[in-house]
Write a protein that holds these residues in place. Structure first.
Motif, mmCIF file in Angstrom:
data_model
loop_
_atom_site.group_PDB
_atom_site.id
_atom_site.type_symbol
_atom_site.label_atom_id
_atom_site.label_comp_id
_atom_site.label_asym_id
_atom_site.label_seq_id
_atom_site.Cartn_x
_atom_site.Cartn_y
_atom_site.Cartn_z
ATOM 1 N N ASN A 1 0.860 -1.185 0.000
ATOM 2 C CA ASN A 1 0.000 0.000 0.000
ATOM 3 C C ASN A 1 0.895 1.234 0.000
ATOM 4 O O ASN A 1 1.479 1.601 1.021
ATOM 5 C CB ASN A 1 -0.918 0.000 1.223
ATOM 6 C CG ASN A 1 -1.955 -1.099 1.154
ATOM 7 O OD1 ASN A 1 -2.632 -1.254 0.143
ATOM 8 N ND2 ASN A 1 -2.080 -1.872 2.219
ATOM 9 N N TYR A 2 0.985 1.864 -1.172
ATOM 10 C CA TYR A 2 1.923 2.972 -1.357
ATOM 11 C C TYR A 2 1.234 4.320 -1.171
ATOM 12 O O TYR A 2 0.154 4.562 -1.708
ATOM 13 C CB TYR A 2 2.566 2.904 -2.744
ATOM 14 C CG TYR A 2 3.687 1.891 -2.813
ATOM 15 C CD1 TYR A 2 4.993 2.255 -2.516
ATOM 16 C CD2 TYR A 2 3.428 0.573 -3.177
ATOM 17 C CE1 TYR A 2 6.012 1.321 -2.573
ATOM 18 C CE2 TYR A 2 4.444 -0.365 -3.229
ATOM 19 C CZ TYR A 2 5.743 0.020 -2.929
ATOM 20 O OH TYR A 2 6.762 -0.896 -2.981
ATOM 21 N N PHE A 3 1.905 5.180 -0.429
ATOM 22 C CA PHE A 3 1.442 6.540 -0.163
ATOM 23 C C PHE A 3 2.216 7.480 -1.088
ATOM 24 O O PHE A 3 3.451 7.532 -1.063
ATOM 25 C CB PHE A 3 1.710 6.885 1.303
ATOM 26 C CG PHE A 3 1.376 8.306 1.690
ATOM 27 C CD1 PHE A 3 0.092 8.653 2.056
ATOM 28 C CD2 PHE A 3 2.357 9.290 1.687
ATOM 29 C CE1 PHE A 3 -0.202 9.958 2.425
ATOM 30 C CE2 PHE A 3 2.071 10.593 2.062
ATOM 31 C CZ PHE A 3 0.781 10.935 2.431
ATOM 32 N N ILE A 4 1.496 8.215 -1.957
ATOM 33 C CA ILE A 4 2.131 9.141 -2.896
ATOM 34 C C ILE A 4 2.310 10.486 -2.206
ATOM 35 O O ILE A 4 1.336 11.111 -1.769
ATOM 36 C CB ILE A 4 1.300 9.278 -4.179
ATOM 37 C CG1 ILE A 4 1.170 7.899 -4.851
ATOM 38 C CG2 ILE A 4 1.942 10.268 -5.146
ATOM 39 C CD1 ILE A 4 0.273 7.888 -6.069
ATOM 40 N N PHE B 1 10.667 20.244 -1.992
ATOM 41 C CA PHE B 1 10.616 19.399 -0.812
ATOM 42 C C PHE B 1 9.901 20.087 0.351
ATOM 43 O O PHE B 1 9.063 19.495 1.025
ATOM 44 C CB PHE B 1 12.032 19.008 -0.390
ATOM 45 C CG PHE B 1 12.062 18.190 0.873
ATOM 46 C CD1 PHE B 1 11.623 16.874 0.872
ATOM 47 C CD2 PHE B 1 12.498 18.739 2.070
ATOM 48 C CE1 PHE B 1 11.626 16.127 2.032
ATOM 49 C CE2 PHE B 1 12.506 17.995 3.228
ATOM 50 C CZ PHE B 1 12.069 16.680 3.211
ATOM 51 N N TYR B 2 10.179 21.348 0.571
ATOM 52 C CA TYR B 2 9.562 22.024 1.712
ATOM 53 C C TYR B 2 8.118 22.421 1.455
ATOM 54 O O TYR B 2 7.419 22.835 2.373
ATOM 55 C CB TYR B 2 10.395 23.241 2.113
ATOM 56 C CG TYR B 2 11.623 22.839 2.884
ATOM 57 C CD1 TYR B 2 11.526 22.372 4.191
ATOM 58 C CD2 TYR B 2 12.889 22.885 2.306
ATOM 59 C CE1 TYR B 2 12.639 21.969 4.896
ATOM 60 C CE2 TYR B 2 14.015 22.494 3.005
ATOM 61 C CZ TYR B 2 13.883 22.032 4.297
ATOM 62 O OH TYR B 2 14.994 21.631 4.994
ATOM 63 N N SER C 1 3.072 14.828 6.177
ATOM 64 C CA SER C 1 2.744 13.404 6.247
ATOM 65 C C SER C 1 3.830 12.709 7.040
ATOM 66 O O SER C 1 4.912 13.259 7.280
ATOM 67 C CB SER C 1 2.651 12.785 4.844
ATOM 68 O OG SER C 1 3.922 12.762 4.225
ATOM 69 N N GLU C 2 3.545 11.471 7.446
ATOM 70 C CA GLU C 2 4.546 10.670 8.138
ATOM 71 C C GLU C 2 5.771 10.439 7.253
ATOM 72 O O GLU C 2 6.909 10.486 7.718
ATOM 73 C CB GLU C 2 3.935 9.332 8.554
ATOM 74 C CG GLU C 2 4.923 8.402 9.255
ATOM 75 C CD GLU C 2 4.367 7.003 9.451
ATOM 76 O OE1 GLU C 2 4.989 6.224 10.209
ATOM 77 O OE2 GLU C 2 3.341 6.675 8.835
ATOM 78 N N SER C 3 5.522 10.221 5.957
ATOM 79 C CA SER C 3 6.630 9.992 5.022
ATOM 80 C C SER C 3 7.519 11.215 4.917
ATOM 81 O O SER C 3 8.756 11.114 4.857
ATOM 82 C CB SER C 3 6.079 9.608 3.647
ATOM 83 O OG SER C 3 5.328 8.416 3.719
#
Length: 690
Positions: free
Chosen positions: A571-574, A635-636, A641-643
């Motif tokens: 289960n991948y989180f984008i 990136f910033y 998210s947790e990721s």
């Protein structure tokens, strides 16, 4: 200001009189007006006779203003029309009449009439922004509203002001002709009347069961023994292949007294509709059933044999959502414009069966693709045209502001824009390469991803054998590397000639034509890079350094397409839009997940919102390398998210507070002409094109 009705010129029947020999009204219209709009349905000769007439006009002026080009929205149409017109004019193809499509040119210095795809004419504007090589430009199939055709129409308005001697003919059908007339003011309208359309039969029931209703109707038509081929318009490619399988099975159950019935798939492949060849095509007493989608509506049909059209009235389309940078597949009704085109295909003696009520409310015209597509490549091109001196593109339908902002943001992330929002040196290089900007750093991978899929669908009962063959090419680092394996093996087969390439592909359930297309695309890309003197790294596939460089090149373009396995079960989180997805079953990871396990962090090429939300073409990446490659300002801006927290901890292991924005930007971007790799730290290795 108001204007009177457009000057209208009517032709009747189907242009049996050859316009190349001269028609006084039409000739007068083009001589006296810079732009002429022609309204004509399919089978009126608009795409063959009008270009010949324009060539005659240019010939009479001894080509002082240039020659003739006629755009098409599909490759197959451009080639077929060029062959037909060359035959009608009794000249050799590639001489007086020629064509240009992606990766193939059949023209010479003698060519006076050239057919080309609309995207190729746009590419030509890179070196000739005012199209000064042409005296007449014909924009065909304007009603299809492709992105490239809409851009051409927008830019030509400015080019006409700069070149008073230029003539433009736009070929379309209502209601697009009405929109063009209101847009261009005093342009005359030439109306070409088609022959009497087919008899139309509507269904009074809803079209929820349209798929099986269409197949039942095919069998009923065949049982009547009425002569003529059948065209069936279905919603999607999947439905086309399913219908082919079902009809093939039913054909074996038909009695011999009914004659042969042969289903023929028309597959859309990179702008072409490729028919499945069969021994029975054209045979006496054999009925062909052409299975197609909306891409086949305006193609070069064998209209003399088609007597029945079955129109399901629906289509599946991919609609791009800028906010999540992904396509979603939607089922929607066709337009009235599409319905009218389909009615013409069977001619006055045929029948068109519409599997929807007559009072169905269809939208009048085709929806513009520019409102439903990722327009990042479009914005890159228009930025390049600004450098060439063309003003703003006067869009017929202006793209959504959110889509424009997302495109500019993406180009900024890719270092294609400077601080003033103009093209940077890297952006100019990207605009020279005929690829999506994200793929501008990977030759072989880009070629394989730009070509049709190289994997053949196995015949019934051969699925296991096909999977075993494809596994021989699988690479542990992911699908992008698997594609390189396949391409390299194909090239090796060609070099060693131990087996014909076609037989080799067939033995491994690979598509020979797709691999030849990839080979052609890679050759063209290499020529482009050599022309602009951009260095290419020496291939050393299989080494750790090369693997690392390939992943960095992938991340340099696709850093916005990163996902993390959040629970170890696929289960991948984008990261960019917080959607969940799975790896596509045909991925090398999907096939061997039970043996090797799934990687935690991946980069993917494509993600579509659908029933299973699958990511296609997936490879494992290191989050540390991602942090070095991804621009700081991207990136910033990632949503929390947790990721993202995991990445943040890697970036700041001591838990120190974030630097202010000015410090972040100061350490962010350093780039060179070979790749423009934006990174988080001021020291890094440079990316090169492979």
């Amino acid at each position: 200001a108001t204007r009177g009705p457009p000057k209208s010129i009517d032709f009747t029947d189907d242009l049996e009189i050859n316009l190349f020999d001269g028609l006084p009204f039409s000739s007068h219209a083009l001589v006296k007006n810079q732009l002429v709009v022609l309204s004509g349905m399919a089978k009126t000769g608009r795409s063959t006779q009008i270009p010949q007439w324009c060539a005659e006009i240019c010939l009479s002026a001894q080509y002082q203003s240039g020659r003739v080009v006629c755009t098409q929205t599909s490759r197959q149409q451009a080639v077929d029309l060029a062959l037909c017109v060359a035959d009608e004019m009794d000249v050799n193809i590639g001489h007086e009449v020629g064509y240009t499509i992606p990766h193939e040119t059949c023209c010479s210095s003698d060519t006076i009439l050239r057919y080309c795809t609309d995207d190729m004419l746009l590419r030509e504007m890179m070196s000739d922004p005012f199209l000064e090589h042409y005296g007449v430009i014909i924009i065909d199939q304007a009603h299809e509203r492709t992105v490239c055709t809409d851009i051409l129409l927008g830019l030509l308005k400015d080019i006409l002001l700069q070149r008073p001697e230029l003539r433009v003919v736009v070929l379309a059908i209502p209601p697009m002709t009405d929109k063009l007339l209101s847009r261009y003011g005093s342009a005359p309208l030439i109306s070409v009347q088609a022959s009497t359309p087919a008899g139309v039969v509507h269904s009074n029931s809803g079209n929820k069961d349209y798929f099986f209703s269409a197949l039942r109707l095919v069998l009923e038509i065949h049982r009547t023994k009425e002569e003529g081929d059948v065209v069936v318009f279905l919603a999607s490619n999947e439905e086309v292949h399913s219908a082919y399988t079902i009809l093939q099975r039913e054909c074996t159950r038909l009695g011999a007294e009914l004659g042969r019935m042969v289903p023929v798939v028309l597959c859309p492949v990179q702008g072409r509709l490729v028919p499945v060849q069969t021994e029975q095509q054209g045979a006496t007493g054999c009925r062909r059933v052409f299975l197609s989608t909306q891409q086949g509506e305006d193609m070069w049909w064998p209209t003399e044999s088609v007597n029945f059209v079955i129109n399901t009235g629906v289509q599946k389309k991919l609609v791009y959502h800028p906010r999540i940078r992904a396509n979603s597949e939607v089922l929607r009704p066709i337009s009235q414009c599409q319905a009218d085109v389909r009615k013409q295909l069977s001619g006055p003696t045929g029948k068109c069966f519409c599997l929807y009520p007559e009072d169905s409310k269809l939208s009048a015209e085709n929806s513009p693709q520019i409102l439903e597509s990722n327009i990042t490549p479009t914005v890159l091109f228009l930025k390049r045209m600004e450098i060439a001196g063309l003003g703003q593109c006067d869009f017929i339908d202006r793209p959504d502001p959110e889509g424009l902002m997302q495109a500019l943001e993406e180009l900024d992330y890719l270092a294609a824009l400077d601080d003033d929002g103009n093209l940077s040196e890297i952006g100019i290089i990207m605009s020279e390469i005929p690829l999506d900007p994200q793929m501008a750093k990977m030759l072989t991978i880009a070629a394989m991803l730009s070509a049709p899929s190289c994997f053949l669908e196995p015949p019934a009962g051969m699925t296991h054998e096909a999977v075993q063959c494809h596994r021989k090419f699988q690479h542990p680092e992911g699908d992008h590397f698997t594609l390189i394996n396949i391409y390299n093996a194909f090239k090796q087969c060609q070099r060693e000639q131990y087996l014909s390439a076609k037989k080799w592909c067939l033995g491994y359930f690979l598509d020979h034509s797709a691999l030849k297309t990839a080979e052609s695309i890679r050759s063209e890309l290499t020529d482009t890079l050599n022309r602009i003197e951009l260095p290419i790294s020496e291939p050393s596939f299989g080494t750790k350094t090369n693997t690392h460089n390939i992943k960095r090149a992938l991340l340099a373009g696709f850093f916005m397409q990163i996902a993390r396995d959040v629970d170890g079960s696929g289960n991948y989180f984008i990261l960019t839009h917080k959607h969940m997805a799975q790896v596509h079953p045909l991925s090398s990871y999907g096939a061997q997940a039970h043996k090797l396990g799934l990687p935690e962090w991946v980069v993917f090429h494509e993600y579509t919102l659908s029933e299973n939300n699958c990511m296609r073409t997936v490879s494992e990446i290191s989050p540390q390398v991602f942090l070095r490659i991804a621009p700081v300002y991207f990136f910033y801006n990632l949503p929390p998210s947790e990721s993202k927290d995991i990445l943040q901890d890697m970036l700041e292991p001591d838990g120190a507070s974030k630097q202010n924005d000015e410090t972040q930007k100061a350490t962010a971007v350093d780039s060179d002409a070979n790749g423009g790799c934006a990174v988080v730290t001021p020291t890094y290795d440079r990316c090169v094109i492979q």
